[in-house]
Design an enzyme around this catalytic site. Structure first.
Site, PDB file in Angstrom:
ATOM      1  N   GLU A 138      -5.999  -1.328   2.164  1.00 25.56           N
ATOM      2  CA  GLU A 138      -4.989  -0.497   1.658  1.00 25.56           C
ATOM      3  C   GLU A 138      -5.396   0.432   0.756  1.00 25.56           C
ATOM      4  OE1 GLU A 138      -1.823  -2.457  -0.104  1.00 25.56           O
ATOM      5  OE2 GLU A 138      -1.537  -3.805   1.725  1.00 25.56           O
TER       6      GLU A 138
ATOM      7  N   ILE B  13      -8.290   2.151   9.168  1.00 24.93           N
ATOM      8  CA  ILE B  13      -8.093   1.187  10.169  1.00 24.93           C
ATOM      9  C   ILE B  13      -8.791   1.657  11.271  1.00 24.93           C
ATOM     10  CG2 ILE B  13      -6.264  -0.030  11.487  1.00 24.93           C
ATOM     11  CD1 ILE B  13      -6.504  -0.792   8.307  1.00 24.93           C
TER      12      ILE B  13
ATOM     13  N   ARG C 204     -17.852 -11.110  10.263  1.00 27.72           N
ATOM     14  CA  ARG C 204     -19.213 -10.654   9.364  1.00 27.72           C
ATOM     15  C   ARG C 204     -20.411 -11.083   9.963  1.00 27.72           C
ATOM     16  NH1 ARG C 204     -16.314 -12.051   3.558  1.00 27.72           N
ATOM     17  NH2 ARG C 204     -15.277 -10.053   3.360  1.00 27.72           N
TER      18      ARG C 204
ATOM     19  N   GLN D  53     -38.717   8.207   9.075  1.00 33.55           N
ATOM     20  CA  GLN D  53     -39.965   8.861   8.647  1.00 33.55           C
ATOM     21  C   GLN D  53     -40.998   8.937   9.458  1.00 33.55           C
ATOM     22  OE1 GLN D  53     -39.274   9.629   5.450  1.00 33.55           O
ATOM     23  NE2 GLN D  53     -41.341  10.348   4.842  1.00 33.55           N
TER      24      GLN D  53
ATOM     25  N   GLU E  54     -15.873  -4.684   6.251  1.00 33.42           N
ATOM     26  CA  GLU E  54     -16.002  -6.086   6.540  1.00 33.42           C
ATOM     27  C   GLU E  54     -16.407  -6.731   5.310  1.00 33.42           C
ATOM     28  OE1 GLU E  54     -16.196  -7.716  10.516  1.00 33.42           O
ATOM     29  OE2 GLU E  54     -15.691  -5.806  11.284  1.00 33.42           O
TER      30      GLU E  54
ATOM     31  N   SER F  83     -21.813  -4.567   0.409  1.00 32.56           N
ATOM     32  CA  SER F  83     -22.865  -5.748   0.215  1.00 32.56           C
ATOM     33  C   SER F  83     -22.542  -6.331  -1.031  1.00 32.56           C
ATOM     34  CB  SER F  83     -24.098  -4.831   0.189  1.00 32.56           C
ATOM     35  OG  SER F  83     -24.415  -4.273   1.478  1.00 32.56           O
TER      36      SER F  83
HETATM   37  N1  COS Z   1     -12.118 -19.126   4.549  1.00 28.48           N
HETATM   38  C1  COS Z   1     -11.027 -19.843   4.016  1.00 28.48           C
HETATM   39  N2  COS Z   1     -10.469 -19.756   2.884  1.00 28.48           N
HETATM   40  C2  COS Z   1     -10.896 -19.082   1.737  1.00 28.48           C
HETATM   41  C3  COS Z   1     -12.198 -18.205   2.407  1.00 28.48           C
HETATM   42  C4  COS Z   1     -12.793 -18.154   3.506  1.00 28.48           C
HETATM   43  N3  COS Z   1     -13.784 -17.519   3.970  1.00 28.48           N
HETATM   44  N4  COS Z   1     -12.501 -17.528   1.152  1.00 28.48           N
HETATM   45  C5  COS Z   1     -11.667 -17.697   0.062  1.00 28.48           C
HETATM   46  N5  COS Z   1     -10.828 -18.734   0.680  1.00 28.48           N
HETATM   47  C6  COS Z   1      -9.551 -19.325  -0.070  1.00 28.48           C
HETATM   48  C7  COS Z   1     -10.073 -19.649  -1.520  1.00 28.48           C
HETATM   49  O1  COS Z   1     -10.514 -21.237  -1.226  1.00 28.48           O
HETATM   50  C8  COS Z   1      -8.909 -19.899  -2.074  1.00 28.48           C
HETATM   51  O2  COS Z   1      -8.194 -20.827  -1.697  1.00 28.48           O
HETATM   52  P1  COS Z   1      -7.152 -21.895  -2.826  1.00 28.48           P
HETATM   53  O3  COS Z   1      -6.164 -20.845  -3.434  1.00 28.48           O
HETATM   54  O4  COS Z   1      -6.561 -22.597  -2.045  1.00 28.48           O
HETATM   55  O5  COS Z   1      -8.262 -22.378  -3.672  1.00 28.48           O
HETATM   56  C9  COS Z   1      -7.984 -18.585  -1.808  1.00 28.48           C
HETATM   57  O6  COS Z   1      -8.752 -18.374  -0.424  1.00 28.48           O
HETATM   58  C10 COS Z   1      -8.572 -17.491  -2.895  1.00 28.48           C
HETATM   59  O7  COS Z   1      -9.743 -17.295  -2.722  1.00 28.48           O
HETATM   60  P2  COS Z   1     -10.681 -16.498  -3.947  1.00 28.48           P
HETATM   61  O8  COS Z   1     -10.271 -17.028  -5.156  1.00 28.48           O
HETATM   62  O9  COS Z   1     -12.191 -16.560  -3.544  1.00 28.48           O
HETATM   63  O10 COS Z   1     -10.001 -14.927  -3.835  1.00 28.48           O
HETATM   64  P3  COS Z   1     -10.532 -13.819  -4.382  1.00 28.48           P
HETATM   65  O11 COS Z   1      -9.268 -12.923  -4.579  1.00 28.48           O
HETATM   66  O12 COS Z   1     -11.370 -13.909  -5.790  1.00 28.48           O
HETATM   67  O13 COS Z   1     -11.707 -13.282  -3.185  1.00 28.48           O
HETATM   68  C11 COS Z   1     -13.361 -11.798  -2.356  1.00 28.48           C
HETATM   69  C12 COS Z   1     -12.302 -12.178  -3.537  1.00 28.48           C
HETATM   70  C13 COS Z   1     -13.898 -10.654  -2.928  1.00 28.48           C
HETATM   71  C14 COS Z   1     -14.266 -12.672  -1.808  1.00 28.48           C
HETATM   72  C15 COS Z   1     -12.255 -11.230  -1.220  1.00 28.48           C
HETATM   73  O14 COS Z   1     -11.285 -10.531  -1.572  1.00 28.48           O
HETATM   74  C16 COS Z   1     -12.964 -10.526   0.019  1.00 28.48           C
HETATM   75  O15 COS Z   1     -13.531 -11.080   0.817  1.00 28.48           O
HETATM   76  N6  COS Z   1     -12.991  -9.178  -0.125  1.00 28.48           N
HETATM   77  C17 COS Z   1     -13.479  -8.037   0.943  1.00 28.48           C
HETATM   78  C18 COS Z   1     -12.364  -7.893   1.744  1.00 28.48           C
HETATM   79  C19 COS Z   1     -12.886  -7.143   3.007  1.00 28.48           C
HETATM   80  O16 COS Z   1     -13.930  -7.679   3.582  1.00 28.48           O
HETATM   81  N7  COS Z   1     -12.418  -6.196   3.646  1.00 28.48           N
HETATM   82  C20 COS Z   1     -12.785  -5.210   4.550  1.00 28.48           C
HETATM   83  C21 COS Z   1     -11.646  -5.213   5.266  1.00 28.48           C
HETATM   84  S1  COS Z   1     -11.836  -5.346   7.062  1.00 28.48           S
HETATM   85  S2  COS Z   1     -12.776  -3.684   7.195  1.00 28.48           S
END
Ligand code: COS
Length: 386
Positions: A129, A159, A243, A337, A364, A367
């Site tokens: 978003e 998107i 990923r 290069q 996705e 880094s």
């Molecule tokens: N598979 C299954 N469950 C998952 C998971 C995974 N890979 N990653 C996290 N979860 C679960 C956790 O276990 C947690 O569950 P509980 O609430 O039951 O404990 C819940 O989801 C929340 O996880 P977490 O606390 O890690 O959430 P955050 O908000 O801290 O996550 C990151 C942070 C940065 C890891 C996440 O937001 C992320 O990957 N962001 C990048 C997004 C992205 O790739 N965007 C591009 C879009 S496509 S171009």
């Protein structure tokens, strides 16, 4: 000819080796000279071409079967080595329907997967978003239940396939709990009232990209994927799989850059000797070859782990994506290069690769997000005494 020795690694079965050989022959012919001048038309054409010969069949699992991540990675690596847009076209069929493949019910799978797997419908994944890219838990787009319909309101941006897709996987806040536990996933066909493409976005390596707006857009309750409130976990599970495939695409770009560099340094002469005779050049070639092999090990380790039944490959996928995309950027930079002035000349393959690779270190999960994920996994395992 790119190095094929990795195909004998124990991560693969004979069916993977056969597929890689067939795809190589097809790609060398069909992707030799893709016209990229009209990005939308090129993408539509590529999805149709990939569908016609059956490659998009691998972008989603047949009903009752599982996605084969090694196959996804091999296809992305090979396509990326030949043509970045062809890789994009294939990848988005998978990412756009990943949640349907992994979490869709029978009716949802039966409605969409035959169309996307045959290349007759184009798919997109709508998570990001304007105010939440890396921080998915803070997504604000809403889906409010009204009788038997959900009413969607909000915006999605960056998107891929936005504007040309026939079906979108959309994540929105259904509000069961705050944060990550209050999101749900939906299948949304294009063209519904209240669903519009409000902006098309141009990038250095063009592919269809758009900002979408939902204004009181109604979808049936049956369009929800999985349970209410499961959206965050669905998104993360899809990203775990895809990923690894982004890492595979970066590997394909890096392998192509190494091939281009090898051809250049063996053909080009300075002071009576070929560039390849210079030890400093050999140092670059050695580092490039090492980065390619190390990336391949991480990519296919992650894919093999998922195919072998791992419930989550969060750590493996994050490592593969972080390493492979960052190192591919370095490999390609070295190839530029070694090409001298030709390296930055429009129309040169290494110049195209230089533009193609950059976004893979951002989308996705950028880094630094992968670093966060890897560190959390390591700390959690340590704290649990695993
Ligand atoms: N598979 C299954 N469950 C998952 C998971 C995974 N890979 N990653 C996290 N979860 C679960 C956790 O276990 C947690 O569950 P509980 O609430 O039951 O404990 C819940 O989801 C929340 O996880 P977490 O606390 O890690 O959430 P955050 O908000 O801290 O996550 C990151 C942070 C940065 C890891 C996440 O937001 C992320 O990957 N962001 C990048 C997004 C992205 O790739 N965007 C591009 C879009 S496509 S171009």
């Amino acid at each position: 000819m790119a190095d094929r020795t990795f195909l004998s690694w124990p991560f693969f079965e004979d069916r993977h080796r056969a597929l890689a050989a067939d795809l190589e022959i097809w790609a060398a012919g069909a992707l030799a000279d893709v016209d990229h001048s009209d990005t939308d038309a090129a993408c539509r054409g590529l999805v149709a071409a990939l569908g016609e010969v059956g490659w998009t069949q691998h972008s989603g699992a047949p009903q009752g079967e599982r996605l084969d991540v090694r196959t996804l990675c091999l296809i992305r690596e090979t396509l990326a080595r030949h043509d970045g847009l062809a890789d994009f076209a294939f990848a988005m069929q998978g990412l756009g329907t990943g949640a349907i493949s992994l979490f869709g019910n029978e009716a949802q799978q039966a409605e969409w997967l035959p169309l996307t797997r045959s290349g007759k419908a184009i798919a997109a994944f709508a998570l990001t978003e304007p105010q939440s890219g890396s921080d998915v838990a803070n997504s604000t787009m809403t889906a409010k239940l009204d009788g038997d319909t959900y009413v969607l309101n909000g915006e999605k941006t960056w998107i891929s396939n936005g504007g040309i897709a026939d079906v979108y996987t959309v994540f929105a806040r259904t509000g069961e709990e705050p944060g990550a536990r209050g999101l749900s996933a939906f299948v949304v066909p294009a063209g519904l009232p209240g669903f519009e493409v409000v902006e098309r976005l141009e990038t250095i390596a063009p592919h269809p990209l758009a900002r979408l707006r939902f204004s009181d857009c109604r979808i049936p309750r049956s369009a929800r994927l999985g349970g209410a409130g499961d959206g965050f976990k669905i998104a993360m599970s899809v990203l775990d799989v895809f990923r690894s495939t982004v890492a595979a695409a970066a590997l394909g770009f890096a392998r192509r850059a190494l091939d281009e560099a090898l051809a250049r340094v063996t053909q080009r002469h300075v002071q009576g000797a070929s560039l390849a005779d210079l030890q400093m050049v050999q140092g670059h070639i050695a580092d490039m070859a090492l980065d390619v092999d190390a990336s391949a090990l991480l990519v296919y380790r992650a894919a093999w782990a998922k195919d072998s039944g791992a419930a989550r490959i969060t750590r493996e996928a994050a490592m593969a994506k972080l390493f492979s995309t960052d190192q591919a950027q370095k490999v390609i930079d070295r190839a530029v290069q070694l090409h001298g002035g030709d390296g930055v000349r429009r129309g040169q393959k290494v110049e195209e690769l230089y533009r193609d690779i950059r976004a893979l270190r951002i989308y996705e999960g950028a880094s630094d997000v992968q670093r966060v994920v890897i560190a959390r996994q390591a700390l959690n395992a340590f704290q649990k005494g695993d």
